[in-house]
Design an enzyme around this catalytic site. Structure first.
Site, PDB file in Angstrom:
ATOM      1  N   SER A 264       6.696   9.340  12.118  1.00  0.00           N
ATOM      2  CA  SER A 264       6.255   9.085  11.528  1.00  0.00           C
ATOM      3  C   SER A 264       6.507   9.262   9.873  1.00  0.00           C
ATOM      4  CB  SER A 264       4.433  10.066  11.568  1.00  0.00           C
ATOM      5  OG  SER A 264       4.401  10.402  10.646  1.00  0.00           O
TER       6      SER A 264
ATOM      7  N   LYS B 111       1.271  -1.282  -0.086  1.00  0.00           N
ATOM      8  CA  LYS B 111      -0.261   0.177   0.305  1.00  0.00           C
ATOM      9  C   LYS B 111       1.274   1.316  -0.028  1.00  0.00           C
ATOM     10  CE  LYS B 111      -2.939   0.843   3.741  1.00  0.00           C
ATOM     11  NZ  LYS B 111      -2.719   2.479   4.527  1.00  0.00           N
TER      12      LYS B 111
ATOM     13  N   LYS C 157      -4.488   5.595  15.036  1.00  0.00           N
ATOM     14  CA  LYS C 157      -4.777   5.151  13.010  1.00  0.00           C
ATOM     15  C   LYS C 157      -6.374   4.917  12.643  1.00  0.00           C
ATOM     16  CE  LYS C 157      -0.228   4.316  12.914  1.00  0.00           C
ATOM     17  NZ  LYS C 157       0.496   4.654  12.268  1.00  0.00           N
TER      18      LYS C 157
ATOM     19  N   GLY D 286      -4.837   7.889   5.318  1.00  0.00           N
ATOM     20  CA  GLY D 286      -4.047   8.842   6.294  1.00  0.00           C
ATOM     21  C   GLY D 286      -2.994   9.397   4.991  1.00  0.00           C
TER      22      GLY D 286
ATOM     23  N   ARG E 153      -8.039  12.317  12.498  1.00  0.00           N
ATOM     24  CA  ARG E 153      -7.290  11.973  12.989  1.00  0.00           C
ATOM     25  C   ARG E 153      -6.195  13.014  12.993  1.00  0.00           C
ATOM     26  NH1 ARG E 153      -5.421   7.070   8.621  1.00  0.00           N
ATOM     27  NH2 ARG E 153      -3.196   6.912  10.363  1.00  0.00           N
TER      28      ARG E 153
ATOM     29  N   ASP F  63       1.543  -1.289  12.004  1.00  0.00           N
ATOM     30  CA  ASP F  63       0.340  -1.259  11.399  1.00  0.00           C
ATOM     31  C   ASP F  63       0.450  -3.585  11.604  1.00  0.00           C
ATOM     32  OD1 ASP F  63       0.214   1.010   9.748  1.00  0.00           O
ATOM     33  OD2 ASP F  63       0.966  -0.013   7.838  1.00  0.00           O
TER      34      ASP F  63
ATOM     35  N   ARG G  50      -6.881   1.656  17.680  1.00  0.00           N
ATOM     36  CA  ARG G  50      -5.854   0.799  17.097  1.00  0.00           C
ATOM     37  C   ARG G  50      -6.163  -0.216  19.224  1.00  0.00           C
ATOM     38  NH1 ARG G  50      -3.358   0.066  12.118  1.00  0.00           N
ATOM     39  NH2 ARG G  50      -5.428   0.256  10.932  1.00  0.00           N
TER      40      ARG G  50
ATOM     41  N   ARG H  23       3.084   5.737  -3.218  1.00  0.00           N
ATOM     42  CA  ARG H  23       4.326   7.289  -3.649  1.00  0.00           C
ATOM     43  C   ARG H  23       4.347   7.098  -5.137  1.00  0.00           C
ATOM     44  NH1 ARG H  23       3.965   5.279   1.901  1.00  0.00           N
ATOM     45  NH2 ARG H  23       5.406   7.297   3.344  1.00  0.00           N
TER      46      ARG H  23
HETATM   47  C1  S3P Z   1       2.399   5.195   6.292  1.00  0.00           C
HETATM   48  C2  S3P Z   1       3.395   5.349   7.463  1.00  0.00           C
HETATM   49  C3  S3P Z   1       2.742   4.616   8.953  1.00  0.00           C
HETATM   50  C4  S3P Z   1       1.825   3.583   8.631  1.00  0.00           C
HETATM   51  C5  S3P Z   1       0.500   3.879   7.438  1.00  0.00           C
HETATM   52  C6  S3P Z   1       1.131   3.772   6.237  1.00  0.00           C
HETATM   53  C7  S3P Z   1       3.303   5.311   5.024  1.00  0.00           C
HETATM   54  O1  S3P Z   1       1.924   5.180   9.270  1.00  0.00           O
HETATM   55  O2  S3P Z   1       1.202   3.342   9.585  1.00  0.00           O
HETATM   56  O3  S3P Z   1      -0.576   2.560   6.764  1.00  0.00           O
HETATM   57  O4  S3P Z   1       2.671   4.929   3.842  1.00  0.00           O
HETATM   58  O5  S3P Z   1       4.243   6.068   5.065  1.00  0.00           O
HETATM   59  P1  S3P Z   1       2.698   6.999  10.261  1.00  0.00           P
HETATM   60  O6  S3P Z   1       3.780   7.084   9.364  1.00  0.00           O
HETATM   61  O7  S3P Z   1       1.803   8.225  10.482  1.00  0.00           O
HETATM   62  O8  S3P Z   1       2.864   6.332  12.120  1.00  0.00           O
END
Ligand code: S3P
Length: 429
Positions: A168, A23, A342, A95, A123, A315, A346, A28
């Site tokens: 993050s 994902k 999240k 997100g 969020r 995750d 969670r 990206r």
């Molecule tokens: C992600 C980063 C993570 C992850 C999300 C996907 C990403 O979130 O939990 O499912 O693709 O950069 P955070 O970076 O906010 O922890």
């Protein structure tokens, strides 16, 4: 709202499945394809709802994107080729879409508004809005930009040096996208390393980025050129079947084409520490490392999960909690307060739903404590619209005494539309 009746596995899980595209990398690939110059072809793209939201947002920004099953073709015209959208950019449940796109839009000289579903509306956005404002973007939104809808009036940006207050990858990536457009060199300093797909992809698209331990430097004004991307399978999706095969007696399963980027493989370390029987059969080290995994059922023991490993498995914590219910002894998960922000909180959803199945589990301020060995029973449970909670509960049903009724099962399509097909193919004798 889908209600699905699920029953205990009648025998071991056997066979092999190819894990669908990652994902994070799928998102990206569209974002970089859209801001690069030329035609980017993406294969094994994840056709989950989140990634489709990213495609639709970039189409609204005037980018031509065609997709046919797992193949996506993006006609990038560079950052300057993005156009002011005439409609709201709807990120759905994603997100990653809203956080990363904010970094791109912060440097574009036009207005855009982003919003999503009821989960996105809860969020926190200040974590990206704050540093992007510091770079010069004009951003507003509900509660002064903490919540969606947010609107962005892009601007010329200046580089900053930013110490991330939370580990993050979404915030890091958002600032790197803005840094690509800023005057000067932007530095992001991470408290703990997080997934590095953005950094790898900048290089893949011909950009320069300098990683020095936990400091990442990017200079603005770079032009990126199109690249072909083959998306590896998502280890976060594989995790559900790694755990399923570990806990259903006598199982032996092969998961093909799993992304093994070291910033994502915390689940492999936890499985090994808990006594699981997992091995890498065949691996290769392209721009993102991948491999085939074999997993066999075994006796499991509790463990402690905390500190620097947390972002490497953030995750996977819902499915690790289920794994811990099937282990001997106690598992402690700490330093994971990020779970509260999240798709659902969670900590609460994992603890409350597993309790309904009879698990001995308690919430803590920054994680949870699970005492393994309590037998699980059937019950009516709810994904609460969170794909990973839904999949964890579906895997739990394989070991419960009595049927599990899963409410809001449709949420699973956010990241793994073929999940139930795969579960069926591994459980059919
Ligand atoms: C992600 C980063 C993570 C992850 C999300 C996907 C990403 O979130 O939990 O499912 O693709 O950069 P955070 O970076 O906010 O922890």
């Amino acid at each position: 709202m889908d209600r699905k009746q699920l029953k205990r596995a009648s025998g071991p899980l056997t066979g092999e499945i190819a894990i669908p595209g990652d994902k994070s990398i799928s998102h990206r690939s569209v974002m970089f394809g859209a801001i690069a110059e030329g035609k980017t072809t993406v294969t094994n793209f994840l056709m989950g709802e989140d990634c489709l939201s990213t495609i639709s947002c970039f189409q609204k920004l005037g980018v031509s994107i065609q997709h046919d099953n797992e193949k996506v073709i993006i006609e990038g015209k560079g950052l300057d080729g993005l156009q002011e959208p005439m409609e709201l950019l709807d990120v759905g449940n994603s997100g990653t879409t809203i956080r990363l796109m904010s970094g791109i839009l912060a440097g574009r000289d036009f207005h855009s508004t982003l919003a999503g579903d009821s989960s996105i509306a809860k969020r926190p956005m200040t974590r990206v809005v704050g540093p992007l404002r510091e770079m010069g973007a004009k951003i507003d939104g509900r509660s002064n930009g903490e919540f969606t809808p947010i609107s962005i009036r892009g601007n010329s940006l200046k580089a900053i040096s930013y110490k991330l207050p939370v580990a993050s990858a979404q915030v890091k990536s958002s600032i790197l996208f803005a840094g690509l457009q800023a005057e000067g060199t932007t530095t992001v300093i991470e408290p703990v390393s997080t997934r590095d797909h953005t950094e790898r992809m900048i290089k893949r698209f011909g950009g320069n980025i300098n990683v020095d331990g936990k400091s990442i430097h990017i200079t603005g004004g770079q032009r990126l050129t199109a690249a072909d991307i083959h998306v590896p399978g998502d280890i976060s999706s594989a995790a559900f079947f790694l755990v399923a095969a570990s806990i259903v007696p006598d199982s032996s399963v092969i998961l093909k084409n799993v992304g093994l980027n070291p910033t994502r493989t915390g689940i492999m370390d936890v499985l090994t520490n808990m006594g699981a029987n997992v091995s890498i059969l065949d691996s290769n080290d392209e721009f993102e490392p991948t491999g085939d995994l074999r997993i066999e059922a075994s006796t499991l023991k509790g463990t402690t999960i905390d500190g620097e490993i947390i972002p490497r498995l953030i995750d996977e914590i819902p499915i690790i909690a289920l794994l811990a219910t099937q282990a001997e002894g106690t598992t402690i998960i700490k330093d994971a307060e990020e779970l509260k922000v999240k798709e659902t909180n969670r900590i609460d959803t994992v603890v409350n739903e597993l309790k309904k199945l009879g698990a001995n589990i308690e919430a803590t301020e920054d994680g949870m404590i699970i005492h393994g060995g309590a037998p699980l029973k059937g019950a009516v449970v709810d994904s609460h619209g969170d794909h990973r909670i839904g999949m964890m509960l579906a895997v739990a049903s394989l070991v419960t005494d009595g049927a599990v009724i899963l409410e809001n099962a449709e949420a699973i399509a956010v990241s793994y539309p073929s999940f139930f097909e795969h579960m069926e193919s591994l459980t059919k004798q």
